[in-house]
Design a protein around this motif. Structure first.
Motif, short mmCIF file in Angstrom:
data_model
loop_
_atom_site.label_atom_id
_atom_site.label_comp_id
_atom_site.label_asym_id
_atom_site.label_seq_id
_atom_site.Cartn_x
_atom_site.Cartn_y
_atom_site.Cartn_z
N ARG A 162 -20.04 27.50 -43.05
CA ARG A 162 -20.35 26.98 -41.73
C ARG A 162 -20.79 28.10 -40.78
NH1 ARG A 162 -16.42 25.67 -38.17
NH2 ARG A 162 -15.74 27.81 -38.59
N ASN A 163 -20.10 29.23 -40.84
CA ASN A 163 -20.46 30.35 -39.97
C ASN A 163 -21.85 30.88 -40.30
OD1 ASN A 163 -17.95 30.13 -38.78
ND2 ASN A 163 -17.02 31.78 -39.96
N ILE A 164 -22.17 30.94 -41.58
CA ILE A 164 -23.51 31.37 -41.99
C ILE A 164 -24.56 30.40 -41.46
CG2 ILE A 164 -25.06 31.67 -43.98
CD1 ILE A 164 -22.68 32.77 -45.53
N PHE A 165 -24.30 29.11 -41.63
CA PHE A 165 -25.23 28.08 -41.16
C PHE A 165 -25.41 28.15 -39.65
CE2 PHE A 165 -26.02 23.23 -40.93
CZ PHE A 165 -27.39 23.43 -40.97
N ALA A 166 -24.30 28.33 -38.92
CA ALA A 166 -24.37 28.41 -37.46
C ALA A 166 -25.16 29.63 -37.01
CB ALA A 166 -22.97 28.44 -36.87
N ALA A 167 -24.93 30.77 -37.67
CA ALA A 167 -25.66 31.99 -37.31
C ALA A 167 -27.16 31.81 -37.54
CB ALA A 167 -25.12 33.16 -38.13
N TRP A 168 -27.50 31.17 -38.66
CA TRP A 168 -28.92 30.95 -38.95
C TRP A 168 -29.55 29.98 -37.96
CZ3 TRP A 168 -31.37 26.33 -40.50
CH2 TRP A 168 -32.73 26.48 -40.80
N LEU A 169 -28.80 28.95 -37.58
CA LEU A 169 -29.35 27.91 -36.68
C LEU A 169 -29.62 28.43 -35.28
CD1 LEU A 169 -27.25 24.73 -37.59
CD2 LEU A 169 -29.74 24.94 -37.69
N THR A 170 -28.98 29.52 -34.89
CA THR A 170 -29.12 30.01 -33.52
C THR A 170 -30.57 30.25 -33.14
OG1 THR A 170 -26.93 31.06 -33.61
CG2 THR A 170 -28.46 31.86 -31.93
N VAL A 171 -31.30 30.92 -34.02
CA VAL A 171 -32.70 31.25 -33.70
C VAL A 171 -33.59 30.01 -33.67
CG1 VAL A 171 -34.73 32.57 -34.41
CG2 VAL A 171 -32.46 33.61 -34.55
N PRO A 172 -33.63 29.19 -34.73
CA PRO A 172 -34.50 28.00 -34.65
C PRO A 172 -34.10 27.03 -33.53
CG PRO A 172 -33.16 27.95 -36.65
CD PRO A 172 -33.03 29.31 -36.07
N PHE A 173 -32.79 26.95 -33.22
CA PHE A 173 -32.36 26.08 -32.12
C PHE A 173 -32.94 26.56 -30.80
CE2 PHE A 173 -29.19 25.38 -28.71
CZ PHE A 173 -29.27 23.99 -28.63
N TYR A 220 -40.33 33.71 -22.54
CA TYR A 220 -39.52 32.52 -22.25
C TYR A 220 -38.47 32.31 -23.33
CZ TYR A 220 -38.24 27.68 -21.33
OH TYR A 220 -37.53 26.54 -21.09
N SER A 221 -38.86 32.48 -24.59
CA SER A 221 -37.90 32.36 -25.69
C SER A 221 -36.78 33.37 -25.54
CB SER A 221 -38.61 32.55 -27.05
OG SER A 221 -39.58 31.55 -27.27
N GLY A 222 -37.13 34.59 -25.11
CA GLY A 222 -36.11 35.61 -24.88
C GLY A 222 -35.13 35.20 -23.79
N CYS A 223 -35.64 34.55 -22.74
CA CYS A 223 -34.77 34.06 -21.67
C CYS A 223 -33.81 32.99 -22.20
CB CYS A 223 -35.60 33.50 -20.53
SG CYS A 223 -36.56 34.73 -19.62
N ILE A 224 -34.31 32.11 -23.07
CA ILE A 224 -33.47 31.07 -23.65
C ILE A 224 -32.37 31.69 -24.51
CG2 ILE A 224 -33.41 29.09 -25.22
CD1 ILE A 224 -34.64 28.53 -22.48
N PHE A 225 -32.72 32.72 -25.29
CA PHE A 225 -31.70 33.43 -26.08
C PHE A 225 -30.65 34.04 -25.17
CE2 PHE A 225 -34.97 33.48 -29.46
CZ PHE A 225 -34.18 33.11 -30.54
N ALA A 226 -31.06 34.61 -24.04
CA ALA A 226 -30.12 35.23 -23.11
C ALA A 226 -29.21 34.19 -22.48
CB ALA A 226 -30.89 35.99 -22.03
N VAL A 227 -29.76 33.05 -22.09
CA VAL A 227 -28.96 31.97 -21.51
C VAL A 227 -27.96 31.45 -22.53
CG1 VAL A 227 -29.03 29.60 -20.61
CG2 VAL A 227 -30.69 31.29 -19.82
N VAL A 250 -31.23 18.41 -33.13
CA VAL A 250 -32.34 18.81 -32.28
C VAL A 250 -33.56 19.19 -33.13
CG1 VAL A 250 -33.16 20.63 -30.72
CG2 VAL A 250 -30.96 19.53 -30.32
N LEU A 251 -33.35 19.96 -34.20
CA LEU A 251 -34.46 20.38 -35.04
C LEU A 251 -35.13 19.20 -35.74
CD1 LEU A 251 -32.94 23.62 -36.62
CD2 LEU A 251 -34.68 23.47 -34.84
#
Length: 207
Positions: free
Chosen positions: A52-63, A86-93, A136-137
């Motif tokens: 689950r942790n691996i899946f969550a870590a991977w999902l962070t970027v595509p999400f 803009y994508s960088g701002c979303i990652f920061a938020v 969402v994806l």
């Protein structure tokens, strides 16, 4: 290809490499939607929680890329910002939101005798993030291939997030209520779960 498309391609390739871990955890994630005890069982399994942790870590970027692609989080201070910035701002938020959710769990004391349940409720958030991000994806993919307007795509993604979040709140309440009183459970939910999310929503509406 622009940097965002390159990043999306890397995510696809990485997801293919992690397909075994993803396939192993999907049945348990589906179970979390149906039963609160399945959330506890997942946390008690070293292998499942690891997958689950691996899946969550991977999902962070595509999400985050999906959110930026539909500009679902688009307060006025981000007007005029596009592309990778803009994508960088979303990652920061997203990182700030994670911090706002994690820090209270670290500071707050678990109920006496309910430490295991408290920790399970904290880690369970990653299970429902996996569910939420996957919804969402899938929604974004269907809308993209169906040539649906950007406004409808945003609404579909918002409804998917809302549904997954409400189920997460209810499951977390069930876990808290199993080890403490009704009032204490509500207070935990308000302070640890609802308040950080309310701040995120208010920032999108009023900033």
């Amino acid at each position: 290809m622009n940097p965002v498309e390159i990043l999306a391609a890397v995510c696809v390739i990485t997801g293919i490499l992690l397909l075994r871990h993803i396939a192993d955890i999907l049945p348990s994630l589906a179970g979390c939607l149906l039963r609160w005890k399945e959330c506890i069982n997942l946390e008690n399994s070293v292998k499942l929680s690891h997958d689950r942790n691996i899946f969550a870590a991977w999902l962070t970027v595509p999400f985050c890329l999906a959110i930026s692609g539909s500009r679902l989080y688009n307060p006025s201070f981000l007007d005029g910002i596009t592309g990778l910035a803009y994508s960088g701002c979303i990652f920061a938020v997203f990182a700030c939101y994670l911090a706002a959710r994690t820090i209270p769990f670290i500071v707050c004391r678990a109920p006496r005798g309910g430490e295991k349940m408290f920790n399970s409720a904290r880690k369970m958030s990653w299970s429902f993030f996996c569910i939420l991000a996957t919804a969402v994806l899938i929604s974004a993919g269907i809308c993209s291939f169906s040539d649906i307007s950007a406004e409808i795509t945003k609404k579909v993604e918002l409804y998917a997030i809302g549904a997954a979040y409400l189920i997460s709140i209810f499951r977390k309440y069930q876990i808290f209520h199993n080890s403490c009183s009704f009032l204490t459970s509500i207070l935990y939910l308000c302070g640890l779960e609802i308040l950080p999310t309310a701040i995120l929503i208010l920032s999108a509406v009023f900033l």
